[in-house]
Design an enzyme around this catalytic site. Structure first.
Site, PDB file in Angstrom:
ATOM      1  N   TYR A 100      40.625  40.175  53.184  1.00  0.00           N
ATOM      2  CA  TYR A 100      40.705  41.383  52.288  1.00  0.00           C
ATOM      3  C   TYR A 100      42.213  41.727  52.639  1.00  0.00           C
ATOM      4  O   TYR A 100      42.903  41.508  53.688  1.00  0.00           O
ATOM      5  CB  TYR A 100      39.933  42.226  53.563  1.00  0.00           C
ATOM      6  CG  TYR A 100      40.159  43.743  53.155  1.00  0.00           C
ATOM      7  CD1 TYR A 100      39.345  44.456  52.333  1.00  0.00           C
ATOM      8  CD2 TYR A 100      41.260  44.635  53.666  1.00  0.00           C
ATOM      9  CE1 TYR A 100      39.355  45.661  51.786  1.00  0.00           C
ATOM     10  CE2 TYR A 100      41.600  45.935  53.358  1.00  0.00           C
ATOM     11  CZ  TYR A 100      40.646  46.435  52.479  1.00  0.00           C
ATOM     12  OH  TYR A 100      40.803  47.789  52.112  1.00  0.00           O
ATOM     13  N   GLU A 188      43.677  47.832  46.431  1.00  0.00           N
ATOM     14  CA  GLU A 188      42.730  47.047  47.452  1.00  0.00           C
ATOM     15  C   GLU A 188      42.325  45.790  46.369  1.00  0.00           C
ATOM     16  O   GLU A 188      41.830  45.759  45.329  1.00  0.00           O
ATOM     17  CB  GLU A 188      41.654  47.753  47.757  1.00  0.00           C
ATOM     18  CG  GLU A 188      40.684  47.080  48.726  1.00  0.00           C
ATOM     19  CD  GLU A 188      39.408  47.946  48.980  1.00  0.00           C
ATOM     20  OE1 GLU A 188      39.206  48.440  50.083  1.00  0.00           O
ATOM     21  OE2 GLU A 188      38.490  48.051  48.128  1.00  0.00           O
TER      22      GLU A 188
END
Length: 377
Positions: A100, A188
């Site tokens: 992530y 993101e």
């Protein structure tokens, strides 16, 4: 404003971030041709909302005929209340690791912050609560901005081999530049994967642009309206302030504060609000306005019970009652309605509603508890 995934990935590629090979398709036949060319593929509905996978908006197939069926279903039924006008067909990536990585705004520190985790594909908020040791957070000094130590620190934390650090730094620099150039609130990659060849690939992409900056991005400003669900679009046409939610108790109030407090009480007593709907207008809420609001919620398939909470000052409770009664007379769908009335002409309003068999309350807690009870069946 949230860019669609294919738009965010276009931006990523412009900034040197690798994404899977893919094709944007606007018809089932285009999807069939894409799957026939790419082989084992993932079909992703392009809608401005998260949670597509859980809602059936992300599907895998290697069969072109099955791809037609999947695409037809997505185009027909939509995803989470949004119409699907396009799907992104991507070649399935061989994944070795999922990570992530994001850049966002830390409002408490008044700075841009990098967030990264060794566990990709999960919500970072939940991960930070349950496994904080798996998350690294690096705030940038606003007077300095990006510095190469950021990439080295995160790469070391993630356990990436030194051979991948150069590629990883290109990604971290790219995210920062996107954040600045697009006035973004969030950029993101979830997940950022290490593929079977050792390359870093952004399997998903999210860019949230600050609405207040859209005047600086005229190409994006015109896309803002697509974030409305079909319900929200219909409500806006009727002049309501309306937001779709994931629950099952329809909420109508007069005034934003009262409506939000009602939603909080529903959550407190174990229910889930289906929407925010404020019927207030400059001179109060007329019977016609209330009628259209109630009809809108009665026709919403997710709504099991409608809760009307009115504190009448300029809004007359008897006008509200007449609107509710007319909605029940005109709407083709019948559902339980719970009404809380307090204020101007409340006795007359309560009489009108009790004549047609509705529960009417003065105490808002009692009304909310009753609505939650009815919704549970």
């Amino acid at each position: 404003m949230r860019l669609l995934e294919y738009e965010a990935k276009q931006v990523f590629r412009e900034y040197g971030i690798k994404t899977p090979e893919g094709v944007l398709c606007r018809s089932p036949m285009e999807v069939k041709e894409a799957v026939a060319r790419l082989g084992e593929s993932v079909i992703k509905a392009q809608v401005p909302v998260g949670g597509r996978g859980l809602a059936g908006g992300v599907r895998f197939t290697s069969d072109p005929e099955e791809a037609v069926r999947i695409a037809s279903e997505l185009f027909e039924r939509g995803v989470r209340g949004y119409r699907v006008d396009a799907v992104l067909v991507e070649k399935k990536v061989c994944v070795n690791r999922e990570l992530y990585l994001s850049v966002t705004v830390d409002r408490s520190a008044r700075s841009i912050v990098y967030l990264a985790s060794r566990l990709g594909g999960v919500e970072i908020e939940e991960l930070a609560k349950k496994k904080p040791e798996e998350v690294i957070k690096i705030n940038l000094d606003p007077f300095i901005g990006y510095s190469p130590f950021v990439a080295r620190t995160i790469a070391s934390f993630l356990g990436l081999p030194p051979s991948a650090w150069g590629e990883f730094e290109r990604i971290t620099v790219g995210l920062y530049r996107i954040m600045i150039d697009y006035d973004a609130e969030l950029v993101e990659i979830n997940p950022l994967v290490v593929d079977c060849g050792g390359s870093l690939v952004a399997l998903d992409a999210k860019i949230l642009v600050d609405d207040n900056s859209l005047y600086r991005h005229p190409a994006l400003a015109g896309l803002k309206s697509r974030e409305l669900t079909e319900e929200e679009r219909s409500a806006r046409e009727k002049g309501f302030t309306y937001v779709s939610l994931d629950g099952y108790i329809g909420v109508i109030g007069n005034g934003a504060g009262l409506t939000m407090a009602t939603m909080d009480l529903i959550e407190y007593y174990g229910g889930k609000p289906a929407n925010f709907l404020d019927v207030w207008s400059g001179g109060g809420a007329s019977r016609d306005r209330v009628k259209e609001a109630v009809k809108l919620l009665l026709e919403n398939p997710r709504v099991k019970v409608v809760l009307v909470n009115i504190f009448g000052g300029m809004t007359r409770c008897d006008e509200v009652a007449m609107g509710v009664r007319q909605a029940l007379e005109e709407a083709p769908v019948k559902k339980p309605i719970v009404v809380r009335l307090m204020g101007t002409n409340q006795e007359e309003g309560a009489r009108i509603l009790r004549e047609i068999g509705l529960d009417v309350y003065e105490d808002v807690d009692e009304a909310v508890r009753k609505a939650v009870e009815l919704a549970r069946g």
